[in-house]
Enzyme design. Structure first.
Site: not given
Length: 157
Positions: A88, A92
């Site tokens: 995704h 991060d």
């Protein structure tokens, strides 16, 4: 059907920037970006056998953090990285894909993922990597193959 309680195990032995062998085909490097969503830091996974001639994959290369990117380059020195898989597009997980792809471009390294970042109505894009666009767009059920490993894309909106 009875409920199953999944324990939250807080025991997690690691060192930032070190390569950990989790199984014969899976290794992990933890980025130094601890937080509410990353726990101690983003786990960047490497799949495939060390020394594979036909390529290994990096899953979720992590944040755009120089120390983490350099650690991956150093730890995987001499290996053939052909795939960078993005689960995704949060900040991060995906921003390190661009510099790592550039580093391994001589091996034909490509990025794979569902993208660019889509707004499902559940976030405002604040933590999204809006710059990530995969070389190969994956949809639910797509199969990605490498030397001795296979990954199936599962869409979880």
């Amino acid at each position: 059907m009875p409920k199953t309680k999944i324990p939250f195990t807080k025991e997690y032995s690691f060192e930032y920037g070190k390569l950990e062998q989790l199984s014969p085909l899976i290794r992990r490097v933890t980025a130094k970006n601890p937080g509410n969503f990353t726990f101690h830091g983003t786990g960047t996974y490497i799949i495939g056998e060390k020394g594979s001639c036909d390529g290994i994959a990096i899953i979720d290369p992590g944040p755009l953090q120089t120390d983490h990117i350099n650690a991956l380059k150093d730890l995987l020195e001499g290996e053939v990285v052909t795939h960078i898989l993005i689960t995704h597009t949060h900040l991060d997980h995906s921003p390190a894909a661009a510099p790592l792809k550039e580093f391994w471009k001589q091996h034909g390294c490509k990025t794979y993922g569902y993208g660019p970042h889509g707004n499902t109505g559940t976030d405002d894009g604040e933590d999204a990597d809006l710059n990530f666009v995969p070389d190969v767009k994956c949809v639910d059920g797509d199969i990605i193959h490498g030397d001795g490993w296979t990954v199936e894309a599962i869409h979880t909106p």
